[in-house]
Structures are given as structure tokens and as C-alpha cells.
Design a protein around this motif. Structure first.
Motif, PDB file in Angstrom:
ATOM      1  N   LEU A  20       0.844  -1.193   0.000  1.00 19.78           N
ATOM      2  CA  LEU A  20       0.000   0.000   0.000  1.00 19.78           C
ATOM      3  C   LEU A  20       0.884   1.250   0.000  1.00 19.78           C
ATOM      4  CD1 LEU A  20      -2.988   0.766   0.232  1.00 19.78           C
ATOM      5  CD2 LEU A  20      -2.741   0.697   2.711  1.00 19.78           C
ATOM      6  N   ALA A 131     -10.416  -1.868 -10.706  1.00 20.28           N
ATOM      7  CA  ALA A 131     -10.305  -0.512 -10.168  1.00 20.28           C
ATOM      8  C   ALA A 131     -11.435  -0.251  -9.177  1.00 20.28           C
ATOM      9  CB  ALA A 131     -10.330   0.512 -11.302  1.00 20.28           C
ATOM     10  N   THR A 133     -13.083  -2.490  -7.422  1.00 25.89           N
ATOM     11  CA  THR A 133     -12.831  -3.284  -6.217  1.00 25.89           C
ATOM     12  C   THR A 133     -11.801  -2.608  -5.327  1.00 25.89           C
ATOM     13  OG1 THR A 133     -13.311  -5.318  -7.422  1.00 25.89           O
ATOM     14  CG2 THR A 133     -12.058  -5.541  -5.378  1.00 25.89           C
ATOM     15  N   LEU A 134     -10.727  -2.181  -5.953  1.00 30.59           N
ATOM     16  CA  LEU A 134      -9.660  -1.514  -5.212  1.00 30.59           C
ATOM     17  C   LEU A 134     -10.187  -0.260  -4.526  1.00 30.59           C
ATOM     18  CD1 LEU A 134      -6.695  -1.334  -4.462  1.00 30.59           C
ATOM     19  CD2 LEU A 134      -6.237  -0.260  -6.678  1.00 30.59           C
ATOM     20  N   TYR A 135     -10.919   0.520  -5.281  1.00 29.08           N
ATOM     21  CA  TYR A 135     -11.502   1.766  -4.778  1.00 29.08           C
ATOM     22  C   TYR A 135     -12.324   1.504  -3.510  1.00 29.08           C
ATOM     23  CZ  TYR A 135     -14.251   6.140  -5.004  1.00 29.08           C
ATOM     24  OH  TYR A 135     -14.855   7.337  -4.727  1.00 29.08           O
ATOM     25  N   LEU A 137     -12.303  -1.133  -1.500  1.00 24.64           N
ATOM     26  CA  LEU A 137     -11.514  -1.658  -0.380  1.00 24.64           C
ATOM     27  C   LEU A 137     -10.734  -0.541   0.301  1.00 24.64           C
ATOM     28  CD1 LEU A 137     -10.223  -5.057  -1.814  1.00 24.64           C
ATOM     29  CD2 LEU A 137     -11.826  -4.709   0.081  1.00 24.64           C
ATOM     30  N   LEU A 138     -10.178   0.355  -0.496  1.00 18.55           N
ATOM     31  CA  LEU A 138      -9.401   1.455   0.082  1.00 18.55           C
ATOM     32  C   LEU A 138     -10.286   2.341   0.946  1.00 18.55           C
ATOM     33  CD1 LEU A 138      -7.199   2.380  -3.011  1.00 18.55           C
ATOM     34  CD2 LEU A 138      -6.412   1.325  -0.870  1.00 18.55           C
ATOM     35  N   TYR A 139     -11.469   2.675   0.437  1.00 13.88           N
ATOM     36  CA  TYR A 139     -12.343   3.531   1.226  1.00 13.88           C
ATOM     37  C   TYR A 139     -12.879   2.796   2.459  1.00 13.88           C
ATOM     38  CZ  TYR A 139     -12.285   7.857  -1.397  1.00 13.88           C
ATOM     39  OH  TYR A 139     -11.887   9.046  -1.952  1.00 13.88           O
ATOM     40  N   LYS A 140     -13.075   1.508   2.320  1.00 15.59           N
ATOM     41  CA  LYS A 140     -13.492   0.734   3.485  1.00 15.59           C
ATOM     42  C   LYS A 140     -12.441   0.841   4.592  1.00 15.59           C
ATOM     43  CE  LYS A 140     -14.978  -3.858   5.007  1.00 15.59           C
ATOM     44  NZ  LYS A 140     -15.380  -5.213   4.633  1.00 15.59           N
ATOM     45  N   MET A 141     -11.184   0.689   4.195  1.00 12.18           N
ATOM     46  CA  MET A 141     -10.100   0.818   5.164  1.00 12.18           C
ATOM     47  C   MET A 141     -10.036   2.218   5.752  1.00 12.18           C
ATOM     48  SD  MET A 141      -6.868  -1.309   3.630  1.00 12.18           S
ATOM     49  CE  MET A 141      -5.769  -0.826   4.966  1.00 12.18           C
ATOM     50  N   ILE A 142     -10.112   3.198   4.876  1.00  8.91           N
ATOM     51  CA  ILE A 142     -10.014   4.587   5.337  1.00  8.91           C
ATOM     52  C   ILE A 142     -11.101   4.883   6.367  1.00  8.91           C
ATOM     53  CG2 ILE A 142     -10.343   6.995   4.628  1.00  8.91           C
ATOM     54  CD1 ILE A 142      -8.938   6.258   1.972  1.00  8.91           C
ATOM     55  N   GLN A 144     -12.752   2.781   8.179  1.00 10.27           N
ATOM     56  CA  GLN A 144     -12.531   1.994   9.374  1.00 10.27           C
ATOM     57  C   GLN A 144     -11.490   2.646  10.299  1.00 10.27           C
ATOM     58  OE1 GLN A 144     -11.135  -2.125   8.751  1.00 10.27           O
ATOM     59  NE2 GLN A 144     -13.320  -2.600   8.737  1.00 10.27           N
ATOM     60  N   MET A 145     -10.451   3.168   9.663  1.00  9.46           N
ATOM     61  CA  MET A 145      -9.368   3.747  10.472  1.00  9.46           C
ATOM     62  C   MET A 145      -9.748   5.087  11.072  1.00  9.46           C
ATOM     63  SD  MET A 145      -5.921   2.712   8.365  1.00  9.46           S
ATOM     64  CE  MET A 145      -6.486   3.255   6.757  1.00  9.46           C
ATOM     65  N   ASN A 146     -10.720   5.764  10.480  1.00 12.21           N
ATOM     66  CA  ASN A 146     -11.123   7.073  11.000  1.00 12.21           C
ATOM     67  C   ASN A 146     -12.280   6.975  11.986  1.00 12.21           C
ATOM     68  OD1 ASN A 146      -9.663   9.558   9.736  1.00 12.21           O
ATOM     69  ND2 ASN A 146      -9.816   8.037   8.098  1.00 12.21           N
TER      70      ASN A 146
ATOM     71  N   LEU B  16      -8.845   7.176  -8.255  1.00  9.82           N
ATOM     72  CA  LEU B  16      -8.405   5.957  -7.587  1.00  9.82           C
ATOM     73  C   LEU B  16      -7.141   6.236  -6.783  1.00  9.82           C
ATOM     74  CD1 LEU B  16      -8.698   2.943  -7.124  1.00  9.82           C
ATOM     75  CD2 LEU B  16      -7.464   2.545  -9.257  1.00  9.82           C
ATOM     76  N   GLN B  30      -1.582   4.525  11.850  1.00  7.93           N
ATOM     77  CA  GLN B  30      -2.021   3.450  12.745  1.00  7.93           C
ATOM     78  C   GLN B  30      -0.827   2.748  13.393  1.00  7.93           C
ATOM     79  OE1 GLN B  30      -5.419   2.571  13.267  1.00  7.93           O
ATOM     80  NE2 GLN B  30      -5.786   4.466  12.135  1.00  7.93           N
ATOM     81  N   LEU B 138      -2.674  -4.450  -5.481  1.00  8.43           N
ATOM     82  CA  LEU B 138      -1.595  -3.495  -5.230  1.00  8.43           C
ATOM     83  C   LEU B 138      -0.313  -3.942  -5.925  1.00  8.43           C
ATOM     84  CD1 LEU B 138      -2.280  -2.732  -1.465  1.00  8.43           C
ATOM     85  CD2 LEU B 138      -2.577  -1.154  -3.383  1.00  8.43           C
TER      86      LEU B 138
END
Lengths: 147, 147
Positions: A20, A131, A133-135, A137-142, A144-146, B16, B30, B138
Motif C-alpha cells: 500500500l 479498479a 474493487t480496489l476503490y 476496499l481502500l475507502y473501506k479501510m479509510i 474503518q481507520m477514521n 483511484l 495506525q 496493489l
DNA sequence: ATCAAATAAATTGCATACAATTAAATCATG
DNA sequence: CATGATTTAATTGTATGCAATTTATTTGAT
């Protein structure tokens, strides 16, 4: 525990965060030649993207959009102001707020900038489905972390 | 072209690369509290990950593993040397090469470091399947960009 | 109304990142 | 075997990033 495996979690290849981190840097590098033509850095570019859309923002709002703090934004915005793309002025309603407003020159820059995504897209060609899927997953992580 | 859509490619939400950039930074954030306990930065941590695995590397090899250049690595490695985790010495075979070797103290640090991935994993919980998908996408991008 | 708490930027200090240049060592080719 | 090309780190200069602190302003509770 199998001792031969104990430290496998510390191998770079078993990390999710490392690709990442590496990928993000590589992507910024892909942008560089195209952004050089506009004399913008990547961070300045994404800041202008917000300004092209919103026209007017204060530093706090920009920071929330971009996940950047005033320590990064203050000098960056001064540079964009020096280039003539934005103005910086205190709100009369609340002097604590610094209002950033896009200028004519800033608007004009959009004409060149609009060509950048396609140029970068040629260097980074994922299938639309990938793209997407990646998009997500990235926002899901973001998100989650916030929390 | 529909003019109302012409500039949509410049919206942050349609990028993206932006979530990639933002997510990478958030992930490093994190790590921070856990790495603070080891008095390592994220970049120092991933450098140590390579050293824990390889024991001995030169700067060029490290740079290839980590996608970092000597401008970043030289000062970073001097800091790790100052902490006592690595040694830096020229190869006698080829004086151009600087050989980095992990020390006893460096090896010892691995005992604490091995706990970090699990701690971070709790903050970033994707389904194993999602993590796998993300990982592959990635690296696909990284390999594509390095051509 | 007053003053402590909260808010918004700016500043400070430290650690990356990376392009471009430099310096030293080695290689390769005539 | 001499020297120009290549290779490897180090250095230089610019631009982030971000935590922590500071400054100025506003809010809110009494």
C-alpha cells in the motif's frame, strides 16, 4: 507455535501495508512528469482538485477532505497563492477561519489539468472491475481507520 | 462531450489514486503508537523487516526491496546505526558498496516487533478474502508501474 | 459581562521522499 | 593498460507529513 514460522509476520511479503505504502508512492511518481508540466506537485494538485470543485473552502475543511493538517497545508497554500491560483483571507464572520478562494488563473489551470487523469490512466491500467474493487476496499479501510 | 461532465474526472471522489495516497498515510499513522514503543519510524521499521530477514544487504539492494533511493536511505541507515541496530561498512570486494549488517541488538528488537502486526491488524480489519484481493491488486499495479 | 475552554491556523522540529548532482570505485573496450 | 562509461553512495535542495506547541479568536457557562 512452530518457531520456524514465528517471525514470518515480519516478512515484507506478508505485509499488506507495505505494498500500500509502496504503491501510493509509485503512483505519485507516475503523476510527476504530467504535473511538472503544470508546475504542480501531487499534493498541490489534489488541493486544486478540491478547489476546482468547491471554489471556496477554509483550511479546516480542506484538511478534512485531503486528510492533511495545517502544518502541511499552510505552507502549501502559501505556494499556491504565490502561483496565483488561490487567495487566502480571513473570514470576517470568524477571524480564526482562513478562507481559500480559487482565482481566475486557478480556474484556467483546470483546462490543462483535465487531461492529466487520462495520461496517468495509461500508465496504471487496471480492469474497470479491478479498479472498482480496489476503490471500495481502500475507502473501506479509510473509513474503518477514521473511527 | 457533455460539458457538465467534462471536469468530473478532476473530482477527488472519482480518483483511484487519492484513496490510495490517503489510505497509505492513514495506515502509517495506525502504526505510529506501536512503533513509538520501539522508537522506530515506519520507514525504519520496514527497513528493519528486510534486515531481520536478510541479515546483510547493501544500500542498492535495500533500495530495490523498499522502493527507496539513497537520498532517503543514507540518513535513515545512519540513524539505525546510531541506535545500534545495524552496522555500515564498505565492502572490501567493491568499495562502492556499503554493506549493512544487522547487530545483536537489532536481532533482539525483533522480539518486540513481532507483536506489532497483530496490534495493527486489530485496527485494520479486512476479511481475509478482501485483504488477499487488495494485496494482489496493489502488487499488480506496482509491477505494472515498474516497467 | 467575564473568563476559562474550545477552535482554527500558524509555527516548530523532525523524518521522510525524491530528483539532480557529485565523488569514488570499478568495468569495459579498444 | 589506459581511459571513458558505468555503478554505487552520498550530498543537496525542495516539498511534504505530522505531532506538539503557540497564537488569536470565539464560545459558553456562570
Amino acid at each position: 507455535m512452530d518457531n520456524s514460522k514465528k517471525y514470518d509476520v515480519l516478512k515484507l511479503e506478508n505485509q499488506l501495508c507495505f505494498p500500500l505504502y509502496a504503491c501510493a508512492k509509485e503512483v505519485v511518481r507516475q503523476y510527476k512528469p504530467f504535473l511538472d508540466e503544470l508546475e504542480l506537485t501531487y499534493t498541490q494538485y489534489i488541493t486544486m482538485m478540491v478547489m476546482w470543485e468547491k471554489k471556496e473552502m477554509n483550511v479546516k475543511e480542506l484538511g478534512e477532505c485531503l486528510y492533511l493538517d495545517s502544518g502541511t497545508l499552510t505552507p502549501l497554500l502559501k505556494k499556491l497563492e504565490a502561483k496565483g491560483y488561490i487567495t487566502r483571507s480571513r473570514s470576517s464572520k470568524d477571524e480564526r477561519n482562513l478562507i481559500i478562494v480559487i482565482t481566475e488563473a486557478g480556474e484556467k489551470l483546470k483546462e490543462e489539468a483535465v487531461l492529466v487523469p487520462a495520461k496517468v490512466g495509461k500508465c496504471i491500467s487496471l480492469e474497470p472491475q479491478e479498479a472498482q474493487t480496489l476503490y471500495k476496499l481502500l475507502y473501506k479501510m479509510i473509513h474503518q481507520m477514521n473511527e
